[in-house]
Every structure is written in structure tokens, then in C-alpha cells.
Write a protein that holds these residues in place. Structure first.
Motif, mmCIF file in Angstrom:
data_model
loop_
_atom_site.group_PDB
_atom_site.id
_atom_site.type_symbol
_atom_site.label_atom_id
_atom_site.label_comp_id
_atom_site.label_asym_id
_atom_site.label_seq_id
_atom_site.Cartn_x
_atom_site.Cartn_y
_atom_site.Cartn_z
ATOM 1 N N LYS A 196 0.848 -1.188 0.000
ATOM 2 C CA LYS A 196 0.000 0.000 0.000
ATOM 3 C C LYS A 196 0.886 1.240 0.000
ATOM 4 N N VAL A 197 0.663 2.103 -0.965
ATOM 5 C CA VAL A 197 1.407 3.355 -1.033
ATOM 6 C C VAL A 197 0.437 4.481 -0.722
ATOM 7 N N GLY A 198 0.784 5.297 0.263
ATOM 8 C CA GLY A 198 -0.094 6.403 0.639
ATOM 9 C C GLY A 198 0.700 7.520 1.276
ATOM 10 N N PHE A 199 0.018 8.624 1.505
ATOM 11 C CA PHE A 199 0.682 9.797 2.062
ATOM 12 C C PHE A 199 0.755 9.751 3.580
ATOM 13 N N GLY A 200 0.022 8.850 4.211
ATOM 14 C CA GLY A 200 0.040 8.764 5.664
ATOM 15 C C GLY A 200 -0.692 9.906 6.321
ATOM 16 N N ALA A 201 -1.539 10.583 5.589
ATOM 17 C CA ALA A 201 -2.269 11.727 6.121
ATOM 18 C C ALA A 201 -3.435 11.252 6.976
ATOM 19 N N ILE A 202 -3.715 12.016 7.995
ATOM 20 C CA ILE A 202 -4.869 11.770 8.844
ATOM 21 C C ILE A 202 -5.925 12.800 8.477
ATOM 22 N N TYR A 203 -7.058 12.333 8.007
ATOM 23 C CA TYR A 203 -8.108 13.233 7.578
ATOM 24 C C TYR A 203 -9.135 13.476 8.679
ATOM 25 N N ASN A 204 -9.161 12.612 9.667
ATOM 26 C CA ASN A 204 -10.070 12.778 10.792
ATOM 27 C C ASN A 204 -9.360 13.607 11.854
ATOM 28 N N GLU A 205 -9.920 14.725 12.241
ATOM 29 C CA GLU A 205 -9.262 15.613 13.194
ATOM 30 C C GLU A 205 -9.549 15.231 14.644
ATOM 31 N N ASN A 206 -10.371 14.205 14.877
ATOM 32 C CA ASN A 206 -10.687 13.777 16.239
ATOM 33 C C ASN A 206 -9.534 12.965 16.810
ATOM 34 N N LYS A 207 -9.304 13.117 18.104
ATOM 35 C CA LYS A 207 -8.273 12.349 18.792
ATOM 36 C C LYS A 207 -8.865 11.020 19.247
ATOM 37 N N ALA A 208 -8.020 10.005 19.320
ATOM 38 C CA ALA A 208 -8.453 8.680 19.756
ATOM 39 C C ALA A 208 -8.612 8.660 21.270
ATOM 40 N N ASP A 209 -9.613 7.926 21.747
ATOM 41 C CA ASP A 209 -9.883 7.771 23.175
ATOM 42 C C ASP A 209 -9.151 6.520 23.662
ATOM 43 N N LEU A 210 -8.211 6.700 24.585
ATOM 44 C CA LEU A 210 -7.363 5.602 25.044
ATOM 45 C C LEU A 210 -8.167 4.496 25.702
ATOM 46 N N ALA A 211 -9.041 4.832 26.632
ATOM 47 C CA ALA A 211 -9.798 3.803 27.357
ATOM 48 C C ALA A 211 -10.684 3.000 26.409
ATOM 49 N N LYS A 212 -11.320 3.680 25.485
ATOM 50 C CA LYS A 212 -12.183 2.987 24.527
ATOM 51 C C LYS A 212 -11.353 2.087 23.605
ATOM 52 N N ALA A 213 -10.190 2.570 23.160
ATOM 53 C CA ALA A 213 -9.323 1.782 22.287
ATOM 54 C C ALA A 213 -8.827 0.527 23.002
ATOM 55 N N GLN A 214 -8.485 0.645 24.273
ATOM 56 C CA GLN A 214 -8.030 -0.522 25.028
ATOM 57 C C GLN A 214 -9.159 -1.531 25.203
ATOM 58 N N ASP A 215 -10.362 -1.043 25.501
ATOM 59 C CA ASP A 215 -11.511 -1.941 25.640
ATOM 60 C C ASP A 215 -11.807 -2.664 24.335
ATOM 61 N N VAL A 216 -11.742 -1.939 23.219
ATOM 62 C CA VAL A 216 -12.007 -2.533 21.906
ATOM 63 C C VAL A 216 -10.956 -3.593 21.574
ATOM 64 N N ALA A 217 -9.686 -3.327 21.879
ATOM 65 C CA ALA A 217 -8.620 -4.289 21.598
ATOM 66 C C ALA A 217 -8.809 -5.571 22.406
ATOM 67 N N LEU A 218 -9.144 -5.434 23.684
ATOM 68 C CA LEU A 218 -9.359 -6.617 24.515
ATOM 69 C C LEU A 218 -10.578 -7.406 24.045
ATOM 70 N N GLN A 219 -11.641 -6.701 23.679
ATOM 71 C CA GLN A 219 -12.847 -7.375 23.184
ATOM 72 C C GLN A 219 -12.564 -8.087 21.863
#
Length: 141
Positions: free
Chosen positions: A74-97
Motif C-alpha cells: 500500500k502506497v499512501g501519504f500517511g495523512a490523517i483526515y479525521n481531526e478527532n483524537k483517539a480515546d485511550l480507554a475505549k481503544a483498550q476496551d475494543v482491543a481486549l474485546q
């Protein structure tokens, strides 16, 4: 602690991430899988949230960047188009689930880590591999 990470997907020839070193500060030498997953997710969320939003008028890639990205498929610019920040607690819960639901498997060197609360020895040369599993769809006709 420096951690060497691989990320693979079943059915793909090339790894998604090939022996990438990440630094995790608060990881013990004998973590459980739960602690390891939470630490890796925390490091990745922090790296994502710290990445600056770039608004280039004319984005471009050098030949070296294109060559290194073609190895991953995959070749891409690595740009982030979503300006929202990730929620750490939610991301950890999602990973464990996701792990509990069997969406990915985790290996430390050649040993599969199956129990979230069982500890294992983590040495500096240990390679942690995440394998995203693919489910087959079909029917009996």
C-alpha cells in the motif's frame, strides 16, 4: 522497554508491519497478555494523537518513500483526515474485546499467548507478532 512488533494477516504474502521497534516505558519484564495489549494500544494511541495534521497543497512522495511502501502493498501519504483524537480507554476496551472474540492471535516468538491473565517472560529480543484472522463465509447447500 523496546519491543519488536510484527503484524500479519492470514492469507497475505507480506506482513502489515515487519519487525517495527516501539518503545513502551511502563511494561514489566513478565507482563500478562492483558497488560501487553493495553501497553501497545496506549503507545499507538499516543503516537496517533501526537501526529500533526498536515495540510499540504501539493502532497508528494519521494522515490525512496514509494519504494519502501510498495513492500507493504500500500502506497499512501500517511495523512490523517479525521481531526478527532483517539480515546485511550475505549481503544483498550475494543482491543481486549477483539482478542476475546478471536479477531486476532498474539505470539511471543513462537509461543501463542492464549490467556489474558497468564504472564510470560519478555526479553529484549522477543518478537511479538499479531495475526489478524480472517473468517470464511459460506453455507451448506
Amino acid at each position: 522497554m523496546d519491543l519488536i512488533i510484527n503484524a500479519k494477516q492470514a492469507g497475505r504474502k507480506h506482513a502489515l508491519i515487519e519487525k517495527q521497534k516501539i518503545v513502551i516505558d511502563d511494561l514489566p519484564e513478565s507482563p500478562s497478555l492483558r497488560v501487553l495489549l493495553n501497553a501497545v494500544v496506549k503507545q499507538q494511541v499516543t503516537a496517533y494523537n501526537d501526529k500533526p495534521l498536515e495540510k499540504n497543497l501539493l502532497p508528494f512522495l519521494s522515490n525512496e518513500q514509494i519504494d519502501s511502501q510498495t513492500n507493504t502493498g500500500k502506497v499512501g501519504f500517511g495523512a490523517i483526515y479525521n481531526e478527532n483524537k483517539a480515546d485511550l480507554a475505549k481503544a483498550q476496551d475494543v482491543a481486549l474485546q477483539a482478542y476475546e472474540d478471536g479477531l486476532f492471535a498474539v505470539f511471543a516468538d513462537e509461543e501463542e499467548l492464549q490467556d489474558l491473565d497468564r504472564t510470560f517472560v519478555l526479553k529484549p529480543e522477543t518478537v511479538v507478532t499479531f495475526i489478524r484472522l480472517t473468517f470464511l463465509a459460506g453455507s451448506y447447500w
